[in-house]
Design an enzyme around this catalytic site. Structure first.
Site, PDB file in Angstrom:
ATOM      1  N   HIS A   1       0.837  -1.201   0.000  1.00  0.00           N
ATOM      2  CA  HIS A   1       0.000   0.000   0.000  1.00  0.00           C
ATOM      3  C   HIS A   1       0.874   1.254   0.000  1.00  0.00           C
ATOM      4  CE1 HIS A   1      -3.707   2.294   1.188  1.00  0.00           C
ATOM      5  NE2 HIS A   1      -2.784   3.124   1.638  1.00  0.00           N
ATOM      6  N   GLU A   2       1.850   1.297   0.907  1.00  0.00           N
ATOM      7  CA  GLU A   2       2.690   2.498   1.009  1.00  0.00           C
ATOM      8  C   GLU A   2       3.603   2.648  -0.207  1.00  0.00           C
ATOM      9  OE1 GLU A   2       1.829   4.534   3.144  1.00  0.00           O
ATOM     10  OE2 GLU A   2       0.628   3.209   4.406  1.00  0.00           O
TER      11      GLU A   2
ATOM     12  N   HIS B   1       1.924   4.380  -3.026  1.00  0.00           N
ATOM     13  CA  HIS B   1       1.838   5.837  -2.904  1.00  0.00           C
ATOM     14  C   HIS B   1       2.982   6.549  -3.628  1.00  0.00           C
ATOM     15  CE1 HIS B   1      -1.684   6.575  -0.588  1.00  0.00           C
ATOM     16  NE2 HIS B   1      -1.295   5.887   0.460  1.00  0.00           N
TER      17      HIS B   1
ATOM     18  N   GLU C   1      -5.524   7.589  -1.705  1.00  0.00           N
ATOM     19  CA  GLU C   1      -5.808   6.427  -0.871  1.00  0.00           C
ATOM     20  C   GLU C   1      -6.622   5.349  -1.586  1.00  0.00           C
ATOM     21  OE1 GLU C   1      -4.190   6.003   1.580  1.00  0.00           O
ATOM     22  OE2 GLU C   1      -3.562   7.983   2.255  1.00  0.00           O
TER      23      GLU C   1
END
Length: 820
Positions: free
Chosen positions: A478-479, A482, A501
């Site tokens: 997930h990170e 980004h 997000e």
């Protein structure tokens, strides 16, 4: 106009007047005192005024016009552009269109007693009374407004950049004589616009200029949300000094950083992703439109390690006994809110010898065959871009380090250190070129308020992620996602958080499946399970949150609008409940899942790589993504899908659209547990929900209902499903929890010997649970003896272990029920 902050709305004010001047570079020089909880030092701001920006933009656009035609066709809004200062053409925050930061014609109290320290006002956004000096000139002075909160500003001065040796090469004057304000501003103007290939020289000059002597103090004042600076007689942004130095120190209660202890009990400080961002760490321009580069020198006690958003893996320089200096820099323009720093007694956790049981090889994965690396020129402002570097585009595994308190060394080596290489390689396989050249991971103290936070070149992870292999892997993915969505591509309006997000949540499943090297069937099963869990979480959140907090585009047609000065507010930006809400994550995730299904996964991710290439290094609004996506969906698959419909159904409404594909899947799954359904019920289902027009996941369940309940009038839909969609699904489940009278397989081949073929077991037993057929595979189900039947090799498939029965060859088959 006096616009005050409404405490009941909890809106976050963005005070910086970015329409008049933009900070192009910050040079920070800071000392960290862990004992007193204070960071003290200077920041030098290198500015560019509105007129200079407009001139350079016009020149750049004319030069790049021919090359940018393809980018324009792909809806790049401003090819080869720089940050525009017009609030209408390039703005970043939602707010009142008539918002005024300061009033005209009011006298400046600072004219009486010179410079001012903090004189905070609790009124929120207020009309500034420090913008003019009519007592001296009869005309107001230009006022530079910066976002600032909980800082003690000690002094502001103009920097004499002309005093730097050799700086004359940046001007049209061979020798600097009779230095004036205009010449200093010319030097800064040339410095901030040096070509990208001169980035090292540019950083060196920034450092030299930041150490140049001051040449006059400037008037300043502060309130609760801003720092306002002026120079007597400088009546326009062009006249205002373009290089200023601010002496300041933070306050222990400042909300931009957290002073705490790590898991080993050692003191530390780090930026925590506060709702007020970095304005309590250094005076800055907070709106995303103010994209800038930075370099920072941070001094701390020798026992501490300084980690920061920076392209270089900084090595400490000894200054004096017990003190080390760390230096980082960034050459890719980013919003000041993305700046991150952490100072503590961190230990670098290095990998042990690679084990054959590791999740996946630490080496790079094969490059994606569909990666769109040669679409054309980049559409962002000029900087050393990795997307134009051949070596960078093929670098699937970027340099990376892991830091944590020493007490977490073991668990980090067991999980995080082993997971990081395959997750980075998987992200490259899915999205293409890594936007950033390196990555540090830091396990932050236990008081960190979330599971993770991504910043340029550094990710903070909670120690909670280390408790499970899957939790650590998915959060890490997930990170990492980004880096592309949230950082390399940012939201022009902070209220559109779903652009960051929602994308990261949707991509974490895809990247994690790739990192685990799952088959497509295994990946689909994992993603379906996670979708179901997210669906229930979203339902709970929607039932327990205000409707206005459920809207992904709350300002609707005013999204991206700011005042004439560039100031604005972020709706609900200070609401304490917002940081605990996941609606932007989950609702955004289901929107992207819906769009990916409509386009098809393979086409969708091919498009996503093209989108990343087109918009990296830029700020976007929702319509930029949606317009480009719809252009890539074939007309026959759009089914009245439009940007306006998506705005109305998904982004500008509370709740979620009715009967999404995921909802239909859950509905049909529930109905499959029913023993009997009348034909009239099935007819109503088909007519009401247009099930034959839904995506393959929905039609898969619909076909199961058709066969289970002998809905003969829809058998043609089963045939079409098997012909067009069956292969990706591998198996069509016929019965769940009850016997099934399916006894025939019908071939569509016209070859001799094919046609209706009996499907039977040893004694014609009932209870067949599954069957499937497609050109690539024939799998005939499970008999009463529990034997799972699979292809028998070559062109044949054995139907039953005890009695081979009929040998069925590979042409496409459909299923029929006894008595049909």
């Amino acid at each position: 106009m006096d616009t005050k902050l409404d405490p009941s709305r909890d809106d976050l004010p963005l005070m910086a007047n970015t329409s008049h001047m933009l900070v192009r570079h910050y040079t920070l020089d800071l000392d960290v005192d862990v004992e007193s909880h204070v960071i003290e030092g200077t920041t030098v701001l290198f500015l560019e005024d509105e007129n200079s920006l407009k001139k350079r933009t016009r020149s750049t656009q004319e030069t790049c016009q021919l090359e940018a035609e393809e980018a324009c066709r792909l809806r790049t809004p401003e090819p080869c552009r720089v940050p525009m200062t017009s609030a209408r053409s390039f703005s970043c925050k939602v707010g009142c269109s008539d918002f005024a930061t300061f009033g005209k014609g009011e006298k400046d109290p600072s004219a009486k007693d010179g410079n001012h320290d903090n004189q905070e006002q609790a009124s929120g956004i207020s009309s500034s009374k420090y913008c003019c000096d009519t007592e001296h000139h009869g005309r107001e002075d230009f006022l530079l407004v910066l976002d600032c909160c909980d800082l003690s500003v000690l002094k502001v001065e103009e920097v004499d950049v002309a005093a730097v040796p050799g700086i004359e090469k940046l001007t049209r004057s061979p020798k600097l004589t009779g230095v004036c304000e205009e010449l200093r501003n010319e030097i800064v103007g040339e410095l901030v616009t040096l070509p990208a290939h001169h980035w090292r020289e540019q950083l060196d000059y920034y450092a030299l200029c930041s150490r140049a002597p001051g040449c006059g103090e400037l008037f300043f004042d502060t309130d609760a949300w801003s720092l306002r600076i002026r120079k007597t007689g400088a009546q326009t942004a062009m006249d205002f000094p373009h290089a200023i130095r601010i002496w300041y120190k933070t306050k222990p209660e400042g909300q931009s950083v957290t002073w705490t202890s790590d898991q080993s009990g050692r003191p530390c400080v780090y930026t925590m992703g506060s709702p007020i961002n970095n304005r309590a760490l250094f005076p800055c321009q907070e709106p995303p439109v103010a994209m800038s580069t930075w370099q920072a020198t941070v001094r701390a006690a020798a026992s501490f390690v300084v980690l920061m958003s920076g392209e270089n893996s900084a090595k400490p320089t000894p200054l004096r006994e017990g003190c080390l200096s760390w230096h980082y820099y960034v050459t890719m323009p980013m919003p000041a809110s993305t700046f991150t720093v952490a100072v503590g007694c961190w230990t670098e956790i290095k990998p042990e010898t690679c084990s054959s049981n590791d999740l996946a090889t630490a080496g790079p994965l094969p490059p994606s065959a569909t990666d769109s690396r040669s679409v054309g020129i980049c559409g962002h402002m000029e900087y050393p871009c990795r997307f134009q570097n051949t070596s960078a585009t093929t670098q699937e595994l970027i340099p990376h380090r892991v830091f944590a308190p020493v007490c977490l060394r073991g668990v980090c080596q067991e999980t995080l250190v082993r997971l990081l290489p395959p997750c980075l390689s998987a992200a490259h396989s899915v999205l293409g070129t890594h936007p950033f050249s390196r990555l540090d991971i830091l396990i932050v103290p236990a008081n960190f308020p979330s599971l993770g936070m991504a910043s340029p070149h550094i990710i903070f992870l909670s120690q909670s992620t280390l408790t499970g292999w899957s939790l650590c892997g998915t959060r890490l993915c997930h990170e990492i996602a980004h880096s592309w969505f949230g950082l390399a591509i940012g939201a022009r309006d902070w209220t559109e958080e779903w652009l960051s997000e929602g994308f990261a949540t949707h991509l974490e499943d895809i990247i994690w499946a790739e990192a685990q090297q799952l088959s497509s069937h295994e990946a689909q099963e994992q993603q379906e399970l996670r979708a179901c869990l997210r669906w229930h979480r979203l339902q709970d959140e929607l039932q327990n949150s205000p409707e206005e907090m459920q809207v992904l585009r709350p300002s609707k047609e005013k999204t991206g609008h700011v005042s004439d000065s560039g100031a604005s507010v972020v709706r609900h930006g200070l609401n304490p409940d917002k940081m605990f809400m996941q609606v932007h994550y989950l609702k955004g995730y289901f929107l992207l899942r819906f769009l990916a299904r409509r386009l098809g996964d393979e086409a969708y991710f091919s498009f996503l790589r093209k989108f990343v290439y087109t918009f990296h290094g830029q700020l976007i609004l929702s319509q930029n993504f949606l317009q480009m996506l719809l252009e890539n969906i074939p007309e026959e698959n759009r089914l009245e899908l439009s940007v306006e419909n998506i705005f109305q159904d998904w982004l500008e409404s509370s709740g979620i659209p009715k009967l999404l594909p995921d909802q239909l899947v859950l509905l049909l799954e529930h109905l499959l547990e029913e023993k009997t359904l009348r034909p009239r019920t099935l007819q109503s289902l088909q007519r009401t929900y247009c099930l034959h027009e839904q995506d393959a996941e929905v039609r898969h369940r619909w076909c199961e209902l058709i066969i289970k309940h002998k809905f003969t009038e829809a058998y043609e839909q089963v045939e079409r499903f098997l012909q067009e969609d069956q292969w990706p699904f591998r198996q069509l489940v016929l019965c769940r929890g009850s016997s099934c009278d399916v006894t025939w397989l019908w071939t569509t081949s016209t070859s001799p010997g094919h046609g209706r073929v009996p499907l039977r077991g040893a004694d014609g037993e009932r209870g067949c649970q599954a069957a499937a057929a497609c050109p690539q595979m024939l799998r005939a189900g499970q008999g009463a003896d529990g034997q799972v039947l699979s292809p028998g090799g070559g062109r044949n498939a054995v139907l039953n272990r005890k009695d081979p029965g009929e040998i069925v060859s590979r042409p496409l088959l459909i299923l029929d029920a006894r008595g049909a």
